[in-house]
Motif scaffolding. Structure first.
Motif, mmCIF file in Angstrom:
data_model
loop_
_atom_site.group_PDB
_atom_site.id
_atom_site.type_symbol
_atom_site.label_atom_id
_atom_site.label_comp_id
_atom_site.label_asym_id
_atom_site.label_seq_id
_atom_site.Cartn_x
_atom_site.Cartn_y
_atom_site.Cartn_z
ATOM 1 N N GLU A 43 2.106 -9.161 2.576
ATOM 2 C CA GLU A 43 1.621 -7.843 2.971
ATOM 3 C C GLU A 43 2.040 -6.787 1.953
ATOM 4 N N GLY A 44 3.265 -6.874 1.466
ATOM 5 C CA GLY A 44 3.739 -5.933 0.453
ATOM 6 C C GLY A 44 2.960 -6.047 -0.846
ATOM 7 N N GLN A 50 -3.502 -2.820 -3.595
ATOM 8 C CA GLN A 50 -4.399 -1.786 -3.065
ATOM 9 C C GLN A 50 -4.092 -0.437 -3.713
ATOM 10 N N ALA A 51 -2.823 -0.133 -3.911
ATOM 11 C CA ALA A 51 -2.449 1.126 -4.569
ATOM 12 C C ALA A 51 -2.936 1.142 -6.017
ATOM 13 N N GLN A 52 -2.876 0.018 -6.698
ATOM 14 C CA GLN A 52 -3.354 -0.045 -8.078
ATOM 15 C C GLN A 52 -4.881 0.070 -8.146
ATOM 16 N N VAL A 53 -5.567 -0.487 -7.153
ATOM 17 C CA VAL A 53 -7.029 -0.343 -7.087
ATOM 18 C C VAL A 53 -7.378 1.131 -6.924
ATOM 19 N N ASN A 61 -13.318 6.090 -12.055
ATOM 20 C CA ASN A 61 -14.469 6.365 -11.199
ATOM 21 C C ASN A 61 -15.323 5.140 -10.895
ATOM 22 N N LYS A 62 -14.686 3.987 -10.783
ATOM 23 C CA LYS A 62 -15.406 2.785 -10.359
ATOM 24 C C LYS A 62 -14.437 1.820 -9.700
ATOM 25 N N THR A 63 -14.986 0.934 -8.883
ATOM 26 C CA THR A 63 -14.169 -0.060 -8.195
ATOM 27 C C THR A 63 -13.869 -1.214 -9.148
ATOM 28 N N PRO A 64 -12.594 -1.547 -9.319
ATOM 29 C CA PRO A 64 -12.253 -2.601 -10.284
ATOM 30 C C PRO A 64 -12.350 -4.002 -9.697
ATOM 31 N N LYS A 65 -12.450 -4.951 -10.593
ATOM 32 C CA LYS A 65 -12.256 -6.363 -10.252
ATOM 33 C C LYS A 65 -10.834 -6.699 -10.679
ATOM 34 N N MET A 66 -10.348 -7.851 -10.300
ATOM 35 C CA MET A 66 -8.980 -8.232 -10.630
ATOM 36 C C MET A 66 -8.770 -8.242 -12.145
ATOM 37 N N GLY A 92 -12.356 -6.860 -2.645
ATOM 38 C CA GLY A 92 -13.731 -6.852 -2.176
ATOM 39 C C GLY A 92 -14.585 -5.882 -2.970
ATOM 40 N N ALA A 93 -15.886 -5.922 -2.746
ATOM 41 C CA ALA A 93 -16.830 -5.052 -3.453
ATOM 42 C C ALA A 93 -16.571 -3.578 -3.159
ATOM 43 N N ASP A 94 -16.013 -3.304 -1.984
ATOM 44 C CA ASP A 94 -15.716 -1.924 -1.604
ATOM 45 C C ASP A 94 -14.325 -1.486 -2.060
ATOM 46 N N GLY A 95 -13.579 -2.374 -2.727
ATOM 47 C CA GLY A 95 -12.243 -2.052 -3.198
ATOM 48 C C GLY A 95 -11.145 -2.397 -2.211
#
Length: 104
Positions: A43-44, A50-53, A61-66, A92-95
């Motif tokens: 979870e951590g 998620q914070a890095q995304v 200004n865009k959603t990243p991939k790994m 996911g596609a939505d970040g």
């Protein structure tokens, strides 16, 4: 011989008995909570990714991939992070960041 200092055999046996009892109490508790510890670690890790995304979204200004996070230096290492329990981290596609196999 009364001036000699040291421990008697009985004192050493009492210390060993106390240590043994403490180990018998501690080891089962640690192993019993191992899965919960791994779940909290996962979870951590998900929260950190998620914070890095979110930081990447703000900067670019865009959603990243790994791969975007790894190449841009938002995540350390050359491979995608993996949870302590072996689950993979997925963006996911939505970040939205999740761990594969969550709930198992």
């Amino acid at each position: 011989m009364k001036d000699q200092k040291g421990f008697t055999l009985i004192e050493m046996l009492v210390v060993l008995l106390v240590i043994t009892i403490l180990l018998l109490i501690t080891i089962p508790n640690v192993t019993k909570h191992n899965s919960r510890i791994q779940k909290k670690g996962c979870e951590g890790l998900v929260n950190m990714v998620q914070a890095q995304v979110t930081a990447y979204k703000i900067d670019n200004n865009k959603t990243p991939k790994m791969d975007d996070l790894l190449n841009a230096g938002y995540l350390k290492g050359e491979q995608a992070p993996v949870c302590p329990n072996g689950n993979s981290i997925i963006i996911g596609a939505d970040g939205e960041v999740t761990a594969s196999g969550e709930g198992q």
